[in-house]
Enzyme design. Sequence first.
Site, PDB file in Angstrom:
ATOM      1  CB  CYS A 156      12.591  -5.086  17.208  1.00 48.93           C
ATOM      2  SG  CYS A 156      12.480  -5.933  15.629  1.00 48.93           S
ATOM      3  CG  ASP A 173      13.154   1.352  17.808  1.00 46.91           C
ATOM      4  OD1 ASP A 173      12.369   0.398  17.791  1.00 46.91           O
ATOM      5  OD2 ASP A 173      14.340   1.242  18.148  1.00 46.91           O
TER       6      ASP A 173
HETATM    7  P1  HMG Z   1       8.910  -9.603   1.868  1.00 50.77           P
HETATM    8  O1  HMG Z   1       7.494  -9.995   2.144  1.00 50.77           O
HETATM    9  O2  HMG Z   1       9.939 -10.672   1.809  1.00 50.77           O
HETATM   10  O3  HMG Z   1       8.993  -8.691   0.549  1.00 50.77           O
HETATM   11  O4  HMG Z   1       9.314  -8.525   2.957  1.00 50.77           O
HETATM   12  P2  HMG Z   1       8.995  -9.050  -0.966  1.00 50.77           P
HETATM   13  O5  HMG Z   1      10.174  -8.398  -1.582  1.00 50.77           O
HETATM   14  O6  HMG Z   1       8.782 -10.518  -1.188  1.00 50.77           O
HETATM   15  O7  HMG Z   1       7.681  -8.279  -1.469  1.00 50.77           O
HETATM   16  C1  HMG Z   1       6.379  -8.638  -0.981  1.00 50.77           C
HETATM   17  C2  HMG Z   1       5.456  -7.446  -1.181  1.00 50.77           C
HETATM   18  O8  HMG Z   1       5.875  -6.363  -0.319  1.00 50.77           O
HETATM   19  C3  HMG Z   1       5.462  -6.892  -2.610  1.00 50.77           C
HETATM   20  O9  HMG Z   1       4.158  -6.378  -2.871  1.00 50.77           O
HETATM   21  C4  HMG Z   1       6.402  -5.749  -2.520  1.00 50.77           C
HETATM   22  O10 HMG Z   1       6.177  -4.753  -3.502  1.00 50.77           O
HETATM   23  C5  HMG Z   1       6.102  -5.200  -1.125  1.00 50.77           C
HETATM   24  P3  HMG Z   1       3.093  -7.175  -3.803  1.00 50.77           P
HETATM   25  O11 HMG Z   1       3.786  -7.349  -5.100  1.00 50.77           O
HETATM   26  O12 HMG Z   1       2.864  -8.467  -3.078  1.00 50.77           O
HETATM   27  O13 HMG Z   1       1.925  -6.254  -3.804  1.00 50.77           O
HETATM   28  N1  HMG Z   1       7.232  -4.450  -0.571  1.00 50.77           N
HETATM   29  C6  HMG Z   1       7.162  -3.202  -0.075  1.00 50.77           C
HETATM   30  N2  HMG Z   1       6.105  -2.361   0.056  1.00 50.77           N
HETATM   31  C7  HMG Z   1       6.379  -1.140   0.571  1.00 50.77           C
HETATM   32  N3  HMG Z   1       7.612  -0.744   0.967  1.00 50.77           N
HETATM   33  C8  HMG Z   1       8.663  -1.576   0.858  1.00 50.77           C
HETATM   34  C9  HMG Z   1       8.442  -2.860   0.310  1.00 50.77           C
HETATM   35  N4  HMG Z   1       9.273  -3.886   0.057  1.00 50.77           N
HETATM   36  C10 HMG Z   1       8.512  -4.855  -0.476  1.00 50.77           C
HETATM   37  N5  HMG Z   1       9.881  -1.168   1.246  1.00 50.77           N
HETATM   38  C11 HMG Z   1      10.578  -6.639   3.730  1.00 50.77           C
HETATM   39  C12 HMG Z   1      10.631  -7.967   2.991  1.00 50.77           C
HETATM   40  C13 HMG Z   1      12.005  -6.235   4.016  1.00 50.77           C
HETATM   41  C14 HMG Z   1       9.895  -5.619   2.856  1.00 50.77           C
HETATM   42  C15 HMG Z   1       9.768  -6.856   5.055  1.00 50.77           C
HETATM   43  O14 HMG Z   1      10.301  -7.936   5.742  1.00 50.77           O
HETATM   44  C16 HMG Z   1       9.799  -5.639   5.940  1.00 50.77           C
HETATM   45  O15 HMG Z   1       9.251  -4.604   5.611  1.00 50.77           O
HETATM   46  N6  HMG Z   1      10.436  -5.777   7.135  1.00 50.77           N
HETATM   47  C17 HMG Z   1      10.594  -4.629   8.037  1.00 50.77           C
HETATM   48  C18 HMG Z   1      10.467  -5.070   9.440  1.00 50.77           C
HETATM   49  C19 HMG Z   1      10.724  -3.874  10.351  1.00 50.77           C
HETATM   50  O16 HMG Z   1      10.480  -2.731  10.000  1.00 50.77           O
HETATM   51  N7  HMG Z   1      11.195  -4.151  11.581  1.00 50.77           N
HETATM   52  C20 HMG Z   1      11.458  -3.147  12.543  1.00 50.77           C
HETATM   53  C21 HMG Z   1      12.632  -2.280  12.204  1.00 50.77           C
HETATM   54  S1  HMG Z   1      14.199  -2.957  12.707  1.00 50.77           S
HETATM   55  C22 HMG Z   1      14.348  -2.508  14.358  1.00 50.77           C
HETATM   56  O17 HMG Z   1      13.418  -2.047  14.933  1.00 50.77           O
HETATM   57  C23 HMG Z   1      15.671  -2.644  15.022  1.00 50.77           C
HETATM   58  C24 HMG Z   1      16.416  -1.319  15.185  1.00 50.77           C
HETATM   59  O18 HMG Z   1      15.649  -0.385  15.904  1.00 50.77           O
HETATM   60  C25 HMG Z   1      17.746  -1.542  15.906  1.00 50.77           C
HETATM   61  C26 HMG Z   1      17.647  -2.361  17.199  1.00 50.77           C
HETATM   62  O19 HMG Z   1      16.750  -2.113  18.045  1.00 50.77           O
HETATM   63  O20 HMG Z   1      18.498  -3.233  17.358  1.00 50.77           O
HETATM   64  C27 HMG Z   1      16.737  -0.702  13.819  1.00 50.77           C
HETATM   65 MG    MG Z   2      15.362  -0.515  18.118  1.00 47.78          MG
END
Ligand code: HMG
Ligand code: MG
Length: 316
Positions: free
Chosen positions: A245, A14
């Site tokens: 985030c 995080d």
């Molecule tokens: P998207 O662009 O909608 O994905 O992202 P998609 O399914 O349309 O795919 C697009 C491309 O991404 C494709 O590749 C997929 O293969 C690839 P292409 O065919 O174009 O070459 N792809 C991936 N590559 C690697 N690993 C994967 C993956 N999935 C798809 N897993 C997605 C949707 C969910 C992937 C994107 O929005 C994402 O990665 N979001 C993550 C954001 C994030 O990490 N935010 C921070 C964490 S949450 C947080 O911090 C809060 C927390 O701490 C709690 C709090 O504080 O409250 C938990």
């Molecule tokens: Mg967090």
Amino acid sequence: MATRITVYEVGPRDGLQNEARVVPTDGKLALVAALADAGLTRIEATSFVSPAWIPALADSAELVARLPARPGVQYVALVPNGKGLARLLEARGKASPASPVDAAVFLSASETHNKKNVNKTIEETFRAFDEVIGPALAAGLRVRGYVSTAWGCPFEGAVDPRRVAGIAERLLGLGCWQVSLGDTIGVGTPNQTREIVGLLAPRARPGSIALHLHETRGTALANVLAGLEAGITTFDASVGGLGGCPYAPGASGNLATEDLVYMLHGMGYETGVDYGKLVTAGALAQELVGRRLPGRALQAELAGRERAARAAEAKA
Ligand code: HMG
Ligand code: MG
């Protein structure tokens, strides 16, 4: 009053996901090792999200394969979908069996933040979890769930605690062993914490609800106290107060692990964490990201160490 509290360290994931300076894999591994050596037994090490969305953690496969073997330490990686789980399982296969890596899924209690964070509606996100939770459990992993924006959303404002409780119960019903409620933008106050926990905790297994608080407005420790009084025994924290985030504007300042441990120890709780070693890990985190971290206990202890070193030098 419970005497044992679990401190769930999220800094390497995080914290580092949000840093302008990308920490090299060796530096991340040194930080994870320092945190494990300080006695933290749950460490969220990285995520298998899209590297286009979170470039700072693009090295997660290498990192997981090289995680330091520390019996008794449970590592965790954040996973948003089936592709993320496949990548985690592959990397995990190369890691030491002495350091298993579990999965965590995440979604928000508010639609707008969820869309900005994972490009899906809440229902679409639950459908993506079908590719993660069942298969991960079948592969022998434990799965944690996060509900972000549980105290408020940067785009929608107030969030109904009943909505938060409903999403958390759904995650538990799908097989998550624990759900962590996230005050993603640090707006929560203790009355709200009592209300949210009061809705959920009586219906949930003991230990299955954790709190993930942010210090953005200075209320995280007050919320910890409210959580403790309501029977919560796991609190997330981030070394030095690293993180936030990237898809939630103003979400700086995870609760600092040193601040949490200092308060818990002062209140007589056991955490298994060596506070001095934790401060040393905090100093390393600060060096790796190249900026002064916001954790207040960390800064107080480092200033104390500096004064002591100067006094020793003057004596010599
Ligand atoms: P998207 O662009 O909608 O994905 O992202 P998609 O399914 O349309 O795919 C697009 C491309 O991404 C494709 O590749 C997929 O293969 C690839 P292409 O065919 O174009 O070459 N792809 C991936 N590559 C690697 N690993 C994967 C993956 N999935 C798809 N897993 C997605 C949707 C969910 C992937 C994107 O929005 C994402 O990665 N979001 C993550 C954001 C994030 O990490 N935010 C921070 C964490 S949450 C947080 O911090 C809060 C927390 O701490 C709690 C709090 O504080 O409250 C938990
Ligand atoms: Mg967090």
